[in-house]
Design an enzyme around this catalytic site. Structure first.
Site, PDB file in Angstrom:
ATOM      1  N   HIS A  40       0.834  -1.212   0.000  1.00 37.05           N
ATOM      2  CA  HIS A  40       0.000   0.000   0.000  1.00 37.05           C
ATOM      3  C   HIS A  40       0.867   1.259   0.000  1.00 37.05           C
ATOM      4  CE1 HIS A  40      -2.217   3.087   2.492  1.00 37.05           C
ATOM      5  NE2 HIS A  40      -3.069   2.915   1.508  1.00 37.05           N
ATOM      6  N   GLU A  43       2.190   1.835  -3.430  1.00 38.23           N
ATOM      7  CA  GLU A  43       1.143   2.428  -4.295  1.00 38.23           C
ATOM      8  C   GLU A  43       1.115   3.948  -4.112  1.00 38.23           C
ATOM      9  OE1 GLU A  43      -2.998   1.680  -3.097  1.00 38.23           O
ATOM     10  OE2 GLU A  43      -3.093   3.780  -3.692  1.00 38.23           O
ATOM     11  N   HIS A  44       1.148   4.402  -2.868  1.00 34.94           N
ATOM     12  CA  HIS A  44       1.151   5.850  -2.613  1.00 34.94           C
ATOM     13  C   HIS A  44       2.344   6.533  -3.282  1.00 34.94           C
ATOM     14  CE1 HIS A  44      -1.692   6.983   0.827  1.00 34.94           C
ATOM     15  NE2 HIS A  44      -2.117   5.817   0.375  1.00 34.94           N
ATOM     16  N   GLU A 115      -3.700   8.357   7.932  1.00 30.98           N
ATOM     17  CA  GLU A 115      -4.747   7.560   7.292  1.00 30.98           C
ATOM     18  C   GLU A 115      -5.117   6.354   8.155  1.00 30.98           C
ATOM     19  OE1 GLU A 115      -4.904   4.823   3.278  1.00 30.98           O
ATOM     20  OE2 GLU A 115      -3.944   6.781   3.096  1.00 30.98           O
TER      21      GLU A 115
END
Length: 407
Positions: A40, A43-44, A115
């Site tokens: 993840h 991906e960022h 987040e």
């Protein structure tokens, strides 16, 4: 796939998700274990380049970009109504051009930490995550896709490059585009782009997953949160895993049919629960299946989680003992086929379903004949598999000050 729409959609996905935390880097002898949440995080970071923001570049071309990371894959996508070729070129370029520095990685840690803390306050996310943690002992699907604050803090530029170089090779990726274009021109554009990158061949990636014991880790998990009504989820861990290709597809179809028959909006049990005021329109039931895990998750808002649980368990056991009515089976089979065919009206669904299928050795267009040939016996067999109480767990979120407790 050519479609006569004014909109274009493309997805470039790698078969690399949050569960892939232990693997063998091609050319090395010892497996490497990376921090939870790194897929993840990667991906960022892919959207930040030396020349600026990828989102800004898509906006200048009239495109809208996004990405997501799941347990099994990471996907980058865009949609547009014009300048498709230029948007596609940008997608190919930014996904195949990693750019990480110590400074930008450190900056991203703060963004992702924020987040993750926000997710902790989300009742829907919290109840779902609690249920997976209760169902599984060891399988990495029990961990949050984003990892934890602690795991994210250990991610480095070097680890990101290692994961990128392992999993972002075209041999481990699929690009699928839908729109009103000439497929030959799109293929030529993609091949020209790949040839210019002088990529070396790469053997299949070896991944390692822990052995999952039978039974669930916890029978019930509860919390108190800022909700107006209690929320309830029940899950059954699928005892059959390791399937791929046609076997996986047929089990997915049987499980989906079972839930439609047992708990669809026209089923007897659903209407009994609705008339008793135990469920409302938020109630859902879904079957998630992959080669490495599988589970049924059902539930929604309810005024009385204990009564709903008792009624659900009783209703499903009665269905198992009585057997499935053939008329209900045939009606729900036609309904499932209708949903599948209508999904082709959405270019996003076509793209995502194709990629999911292909990564699991399934040809998307085999679904329709498999649905038509599904049998009552297949559905009753999977119903029997899910009636094992030792594979069931419950997660409930109560309003603050009611009766929430950890058990």
């Amino acid at each position: 796939m050519p479609k006569a729409y004014s909109k274009y959609y493309a997805v470039y996905a790698t078969q690399y998700g949050s569960i892939d935390s232990t693997f063998l880097v091609p050319g090395e002898q010892e497996p490497v274990e990376v921090p939870d949440g790194i897929a993840h995080f990667l991906e960022h970071k892919m959207f930040e380049k030396e020349w600026g923001s990828v989102f800004d570049q898509f906006a200048q071309l009239g495109g809208s970009a996004n990405a997501f990371t799941s347990y099994d894959l990471t996907a980058y996508l865009f949609s547009c109504t014009e300048r498709f070729s230029e948007n596609l070129a940008l997608l190919l370029n930014f996904v195949q051009t990693p750019y990480f520095t110590d400074e930008t990685v450190e900056k991203e840690k703060g963004i992702i930490e924020q987040e993750l803390r926000m997710y902790l306050d989300d009742p829907n996310r919290r109840i779902y995550q609690n249920l997976l943690e209760a169902l599984y002992h060891e399988n990495p699907v029990r961990k949050d896709i984003g990892g934890t604050v602690e795991s994210v803090r250990t991610i480095t530029k070097e680890l990101l490059y290692r994961c990128y170089n392992t999993f972002y090779h075209p041999s481990n990726m699929i690009l699928f585009a839908v729109g009103n274009f000439d497929p030959n021109e799109v293929f030529e554009q993609i091949f020209r782009d790949l040839e210019a990158r002088y990529l070396q061949e790469q053997p299949p990636i070896q991944r390692f997953y822990p052995q999952e014991p039978t039974g669930v880790r916890e029978r019930k998990v509860t919390n108190e949160m800022d909700v107006s009504r209690p929320r309830y989820l029940m899950g059954y861990k699928d005892p059959v895993t390791g399937l791929r290709g046609r076997a996986l597809m047929e089990r997915e179809i049987s499980g989906t049919l079972l839930l439609s028959i047992a708990l669809g909006s026209s089923s007897t049990l659903y209407n009994q629960l609705y008339d008793a005021g135990l469920i409302d329109d938020s109630f859902t039931a879904s079957y998630v299946v992959s080669p490495n895990y599988g589970h049924v998750i059902l539930g929604g808002n309810t005024p009385d989680p204990e009564r709903l649980h008792e009624a659900l368990v009783k209703g499903l056991k009665e269905l198992s003992q009585k057997g499935i009515d053939r008329g209900d089976f045939e009606r729900n089979k036609r309904r499932t086929i209708g949903h599948f065919v209508s999904s082709f009206n959405s270019i996003e669904s076509v793209a995502h379903n194709f990629i999911y299928s292909q990564f699991n050795d399934i040809w998307l267009f085999d679904y329709l004949p498999a649905m038509e040939n599904a049998t009552l016996e297949q559905v009753e067999r999977i119903l029997g598999d899910f009636m094992d109480d030792s594979q069931m767990a419950v997660s409930v979120v109560y309003p603050y000050g009611s009766k929430g407790r950890e058990e």
